[in-house]
Design a protein around this motif. Structure first.
Motif, PDB file in Angstrom:
ATOM      1  N   VAL A 138      -3.687   0.475 -17.493  1.00 17.97           N
ATOM      2  CA  VAL A 138      -3.656  -0.638 -16.533  1.00 17.97           C
ATOM      3  C   VAL A 138      -2.234  -0.798 -15.982  1.00 17.97           C
ATOM      4  N   SER A 139      -1.233  -0.710 -16.836  1.00 17.91           N
ATOM      5  CA  SER A 139       0.161  -0.842 -16.411  1.00 17.91           C
ATOM      6  C   SER A 139       0.577   0.322 -15.505  1.00 17.91           C
ATOM      7  N   LEU A 140       0.189   1.530 -15.883  1.00 17.34           N
ATOM      8  CA  LEU A 140       0.504   2.697 -15.063  1.00 17.34           C
ATOM      9  C   LEU A 140      -0.149   2.598 -13.686  1.00 17.34           C
ATOM     10  N   SER A 141      -1.391   2.141 -13.664  1.00 18.81           N
ATOM     11  CA  SER A 141      -2.088   2.042 -12.377  1.00 18.81           C
ATOM     12  C   SER A 141      -1.395   1.018 -11.470  1.00 18.81           C
ATOM     13  N   ALA A 142      -0.888  -0.071 -12.034  1.00 18.65           N
ATOM     14  CA  ALA A 142      -0.161  -1.064 -11.234  1.00 18.65           C
ATOM     15  C   ALA A 142       1.077  -0.434 -10.593  1.00 18.65           C
ATOM     16  N   LEU A 143       1.784   0.408 -11.356  1.00 21.71           N
ATOM     17  CA  LEU A 143       2.957   1.089 -10.804  1.00 21.71           C
ATOM     18  C   LEU A 143       2.573   2.032  -9.668  1.00 21.71           C
ATOM     19  N   LEU A 144       1.459   2.744  -9.812  1.00 26.70           N
ATOM     20  CA  LEU A 144       1.035   3.686  -8.779  1.00 26.70           C
ATOM     21  C   LEU A 144       0.439   2.980  -7.574  1.00 26.70           C
ATOM     22  N   ILE A 145      -0.150   1.823  -7.770  1.00 25.88           N
ATOM     23  CA  ILE A 145      -0.623   1.025  -6.639  1.00 25.88           C
ATOM     24  C   ILE A 145       0.592   0.575  -5.821  1.00 25.88           C
ATOM     25  N   GLY A 146       1.604   0.062  -6.499  1.00 26.88           N
ATOM     26  CA  GLY A 146       2.836  -0.326  -5.811  1.00 26.88           C
ATOM     27  C   GLY A 146       3.572   0.856  -5.212  1.00 26.88           C
ATOM     28  N   GLY A 147       3.455   2.004  -5.873  1.00 28.06           N
ATOM     29  CA  GLY A 147       4.106   3.216  -5.384  1.00 28.06           C
ATOM     30  C   GLY A 147       3.524   3.743  -4.090  1.00 28.06           C
ATOM     31  N   ALA A 148       2.375   3.229  -3.700  1.00 22.41           N
ATOM     32  CA  ALA A 148       1.743   3.645  -2.446  1.00 22.41           C
ATOM     33  C   ALA A 148       2.215   2.808  -1.256  1.00 22.41           C
ATOM     34  N   ALA A 149       3.236   1.979  -1.443  1.00 23.75           N
ATOM     35  CA  ALA A 149       3.712   1.090  -0.371  1.00 23.75           C
ATOM     36  C   ALA A 149       4.122   1.862   0.885  1.00 23.75           C
ATOM     37  N   GLY A 150       4.770   2.991   0.726  1.00 19.35           N
ATOM     38  CA  GLY A 150       5.148   3.812   1.884  1.00 19.35           C
ATOM     39  C   GLY A 150       3.930   4.337   2.618  1.00 19.35           C
ATOM     40  N   ASP A 151       2.924   4.741   1.848  1.00 23.62           N
ATOM     41  CA  ASP A 151       1.680   5.204   2.455  1.00 23.62           C
ATOM     42  C   ASP A 151       0.989   4.070   3.210  1.00 23.62           C
ATOM     43  N   PHE A 152       1.013   2.867   2.614  1.00 25.71           N
ATOM     44  CA  PHE A 152       0.425   1.700   3.281  1.00 25.71           C
ATOM     45  C   PHE A 152       1.148   1.399   4.593  1.00 25.71           C
ATOM     46  N   ALA A 153       2.480   1.497   4.587  1.00 26.58           N
ATOM     47  CA  ALA A 153       3.266   1.213   5.789  1.00 26.58           C
ATOM     48  C   ALA A 153       2.926   2.192   6.910  1.00 26.58           C
ATOM     49  N   MET A 154       2.821   3.475   6.566  1.00 25.67           N
ATOM     50  CA  MET A 154       2.448   4.477   7.573  1.00 25.67           C
ATOM     51  C   MET A 154       1.020   4.239   8.070  1.00 25.67           C
ATOM     52  N   TYR A 155       0.126   3.981   7.133  1.00 25.91           N
ATOM     53  CA  TYR A 155      -1.274   3.727   7.480  1.00 25.91           C
ATOM     54  C   TYR A 155      -1.386   2.548   8.440  1.00 25.91           C
ATOM     55  N   LYS A 156      -0.665   1.485   8.159  1.00 28.52           N
ATOM     56  CA  LYS A 156      -0.703   0.279   8.997  1.00 28.52           C
ATOM     57  C   LYS A 156      -0.307   0.601  10.441  1.00 28.52           C
ATOM     58  N   GLU A 157       0.733   1.408  10.607  1.00 31.98           N
ATOM     59  CA  GLU A 157       1.172   1.782  11.958  1.00 31.98           C
ATOM     60  C   GLU A 157       0.176   2.727  12.631  1.00 31.98           C
ATOM     61  N   LEU A 158      -0.352   3.674  11.881  1.00 32.44           N
ATOM     62  CA  LEU A 158      -1.294   4.644  12.457  1.00 32.44           C
ATOM     63  C   LEU A 158      -2.620   3.990  12.849  1.00 32.44           C
ATOM     64  N   ARG A 159      -2.990   2.937  12.144  1.00 32.49           N
ATOM     65  CA  ARG A 159      -4.249   2.251  12.427  1.00 32.49           C
ATOM     66  C   ARG A 159      -4.265   1.645  13.832  1.00 32.49           C
ATOM     67  N   LYS A 160      -3.099   1.417  14.397  1.00 33.83           N
ATOM     68  CA  LYS A 160      -2.987   0.840  15.742  1.00 33.83           C
ATOM     69  C   LYS A 160      -3.292   1.855  16.844  1.00 33.83           C
ATOM     70  N   LEU A 161      -3.370   3.139  16.470  1.00 30.98           N
ATOM     71  CA  LEU A 161      -3.548   4.209  17.448  1.00 30.98           C
ATOM     72  C   LEU A 161      -4.957   4.799  17.370  1.00 30.98           C
ATOM     73  N   PRO A 162      -5.423   5.418  18.450  1.00 22.66           N
ATOM     74  CA  PRO A 162      -6.766   6.023  18.442  1.00 22.66           C
ATOM     75  C   PRO A 162      -6.902   7.128  17.392  1.00 22.66           C
ATOM     76  N   ASP A 163      -8.117   7.276  16.880  1.00 18.59           N
ATOM     77  CA  ASP A 163      -8.405   8.282  15.845  1.00 18.59           C
ATOM     78  C   ASP A 163      -8.131   9.707  16.301  1.00 18.59           C
ATOM     79  N   ASP A 164      -8.303   9.993  17.595  1.00 18.84           N
ATOM     80  CA  ASP A 164      -8.196  11.377  18.068  1.00 18.84           C
ATOM     81  C   ASP A 164      -6.769  11.784  18.445  1.00 18.84           C
TER      82      ASP A 164
END
Length: 188
Positions: A138-164
């Motif tokens: 459970v503790s390790l998973s919390a660290l890896l969830i937080g470790g995805a913050a950079g991926d979340f930031a990129m995803y958030k920006e890409l979501r604003k653009l068309p899929d194609d």
């Protein structure tokens, strides 16, 4: 690298901001998952010994490696990127592990590849840890969830653009180059 036209948009990730978000997400995930664990088990048991520390550090390193390998798997499965066109490594100067490719992927495909590690090294270990009553997992998973913050930031920006639209990762920096389909189709 000049084989691509000028990008329509550049998405740059602010690493200090991502680090702050990562800490916030990690603490929130840890509190939530531990509260859930206590609620499920109706008990709170915490023990810390040498072997627990060794397992924690080893598990953290293993999950970081798996996180990056899941990005590569996402590039292959969702983006059709050949294995030989992918790179994984660690940038000690920036303090980040990375997986990258110089191949174009659609916005839809790269967004899936960005979130695959979150599900596989963050959420899945949390579910398993809660199911078997493992505070370590459970503790390790919390660290890896937080470790995805950079991926979340990129995803958030890409979501604003068309899929194609097409996306190319920068091989050295946390930066994405985004191209309209017209620009890329004009290359062929």
């Amino acid at each position: 690298m000049n084989e691509f036209p000028e990008s329509d948009k550049i998405i740059e990730i602010d690493l200090p901001r991502v680090a702050k978000n990562s800490l916030t997400i990690t603490v929130a995930a840890a509190l939530f998952l531990w509260a859930l664990k206590i609620f499920i088990e109706r008990d709170f048991l915490f023990s810390l010994g040498l072997w627990t520390i060794v397992l924690f550090v080893s598990g953290y390193i293993l999950l970081i490696i798996l996180h990056e390998l899941f990005h590569l798997l996402g590039f292959r499965v969702f983006g059709g990127v050949p294995w030989k066109k992918m790179v994984v490594g660690v940038n000690l100067k920036m303090g980040i592990a990375y997986a990258t490719t110089d191949q174009l992927m659609t916005n839809h495909a790269i967004r899936k590849a960005l979130l695959l590690p979150f599900w596989m090294t963050g959420i899945l270990p949390a579910v398993i840890g809660l199911s078997v009553g493992s505070g370590l997992l459970v503790s390790l998973s919390a660290l890896l969830i937080g470790g995805a913050a950079g991926d979340f930031a990129m995803y958030k920006e890409l979501r604003k653009l068309p899929d194609d639209w097409f996306v190319r990762d920068d091989p050295e920096l946390p930066k994405l180059y985004v191209y309209s389909p017209d620009k890329i189709n004009g290359l062929g």
